[in-house]
Design a protein around this motif. Structure first.
Motif, PDB file in Angstrom:
ATOM      1  N   MET A  57      56.054-132.780 -44.310  1.00  0.00           N
ATOM      2  CA  MET A  57      55.574-131.833 -43.302  1.00  0.00           C
ATOM      3  C   MET A  57      56.737-131.370 -42.412  1.00  0.00           C
ATOM      4  SD  MET A  57      52.560-131.204 -44.118  1.00  0.00           S
ATOM      5  CE  MET A  57      52.159-130.131 -42.757  1.00  0.00           C
ATOM      6  N   GLY A  58      57.619-132.301 -42.052  1.00  0.00           N
ATOM      7  CA  GLY A  58      58.803-131.927 -41.269  1.00  0.00           C
ATOM      8  C   GLY A  58      59.683-130.946 -42.035  1.00  0.00           C
ATOM      9  N   PHE A  60      58.668-128.911 -44.390  1.00  0.00           N
ATOM     10  CA  PHE A  60      57.914-127.655 -44.454  1.00  0.00           C
ATOM     11  C   PHE A  60      58.170-126.814 -43.202  1.00  0.00           C
ATOM     12  CE2 PHE A  60      53.964-125.398 -43.298  1.00  0.00           C
ATOM     13  CZ  PHE A  60      53.903-124.502 -44.359  1.00  0.00           C
ATOM     14  N   TYR A  61      58.030-127.429 -42.027  1.00  0.00           N
ATOM     15  CA  TYR A  61      58.212-126.684 -40.777  1.00  0.00           C
ATOM     16  C   TYR A  61      59.681-126.310 -40.550  1.00  0.00           C
ATOM     17  CZ  TYR A  61      53.353-127.479 -39.733  1.00  0.00           C
ATOM     18  OH  TYR A  61      51.976-127.483 -39.790  1.00  0.00           O
ATOM     19  N   ALA A  62      60.602-127.169 -40.978  1.00  0.00           N
ATOM     20  CA  ALA A  62      62.026-126.836 -40.848  1.00  0.00           C
ATOM     21  C   ALA A  62      62.373-125.635 -41.730  1.00  0.00           C
ATOM     22  CB  ALA A  62      62.889-128.039 -41.226  1.00  0.00           C
ATOM     23  N   GLN A  63      61.785-125.576 -42.912  1.00  0.00           N
ATOM     24  CA  GLN A  63      62.047-124.429 -43.787  1.00  0.00           C
ATOM     25  C   GLN A  63      61.396-123.152 -43.261  1.00  0.00           C
ATOM     26  OE1 GLN A  63      60.920-126.047 -47.662  1.00  0.00           O
ATOM     27  NE2 GLN A  63      63.085-126.120 -48.199  1.00  0.00           N
ATOM     28  N   LEU A  64      60.240-123.287 -42.617  1.00  0.00           N
ATOM     29  CA  LEU A  64      59.621-122.104 -42.006  1.00  0.00           C
ATOM     30  C   LEU A  64      60.533-121.522 -40.934  1.00  0.00           C
ATOM     31  CD1 LEU A  64      55.831-122.966 -41.547  1.00  0.00           C
ATOM     32  CD2 LEU A  64      56.844-121.336 -43.132  1.00  0.00           C
ATOM     33  N   ALA A  65      61.123-122.400 -40.133  1.00  0.00           N
ATOM     34  CA  ALA A  65      62.042-121.939 -39.093  1.00  0.00           C
ATOM     35  C   ALA A  65      63.299-121.357 -39.738  1.00  0.00           C
ATOM     36  CB  ALA A  65      62.387-123.081 -38.151  1.00  0.00           C
TER      37      ALA A  65
END
Length: 186
Positions: A57-58, A60-65
């Protein structure tokens, strides 16, 4: 964790009405250090899924940013370490993890094969055989790879000079560091 070597047919069957959450970790061939190297058939292992879930999940969110490549690389490396720990070869490749944790904690230290072997109570020759079998490289080649991965992360994420990065990862001069860096990343 369900481990499946490449090109091995597999299927799943739910045994309860509880919802499933799936995380797929795949290694595209050729991959230098797949944790599935010794897995010859589909294998089910018992692991706590929570650490992997939170890391994914971390990631996932790091790649979104999309901006912090050093964080993405660090999360990816940590996920790969957890994947190694899921393998049934925990007495093989997993047995080496105390070494890599010690090296990672002190990359600047001038490690020797003898010191690395002492960390898990094996001779330097036995350590060399274990590393070649499970990682496809010698112990010192693994140390170099770890140093270069950290160096690449530092160079991308911090405004440090090459000399400072070289020192942080165990190189006394920038020329030896630059040569090792080119060998790993060319």
């Amino acid at each position: 964790a369900y481990l499946t070597p490449a090109l091995t047919p597999h299927h799943y069957r739910a045994v309860s009405r509880d919802p499933w959450q799936l995380v797929w970790i795949t290694y595209e061939p050729p991959h230098e250090s797949t944790p599935l190297l010794d897995v010859r058939a589909a294998t089910l292992t018992k692991v706590d899924p929570k650490p992997l879930y939170h890391l994914v999940m971390g990631l996932f969110y790091a790649q979104l940013a999309g901006r912090d490549l050093a964080l993405i690389e660090s999360l990816t490396d940590t996920i790969e370490q957890l994947a190694y720990r899921c393998t049934p070869a925990h007495t093989g490749a997993g047995r080496l993890w105390p070494i890599w944790q010690a090296v990672d904690a002190d990359l600047a230290r001038p490690w020797t094969v003898d010191e690395l072997g002492q960390l898990i109570g094996v001779s330097d020759e036995h350590l060399r055989r274990l590393c070649v079998k499970h990682l496809g490289r010698s112990p010192m080649a693994q140390v170099t790879l770890m140093r270069m991965r950290r160096a690449a992360s530092l160079l991308r994420s911090r405004p440090l000079k090459v000399d400072a990065v070289a020192e942080l990862v165990g190189y006394a001069d920038r020329f030896g560091f630059a040569s090792a860096f080119r060998r790993v990343y060319n």
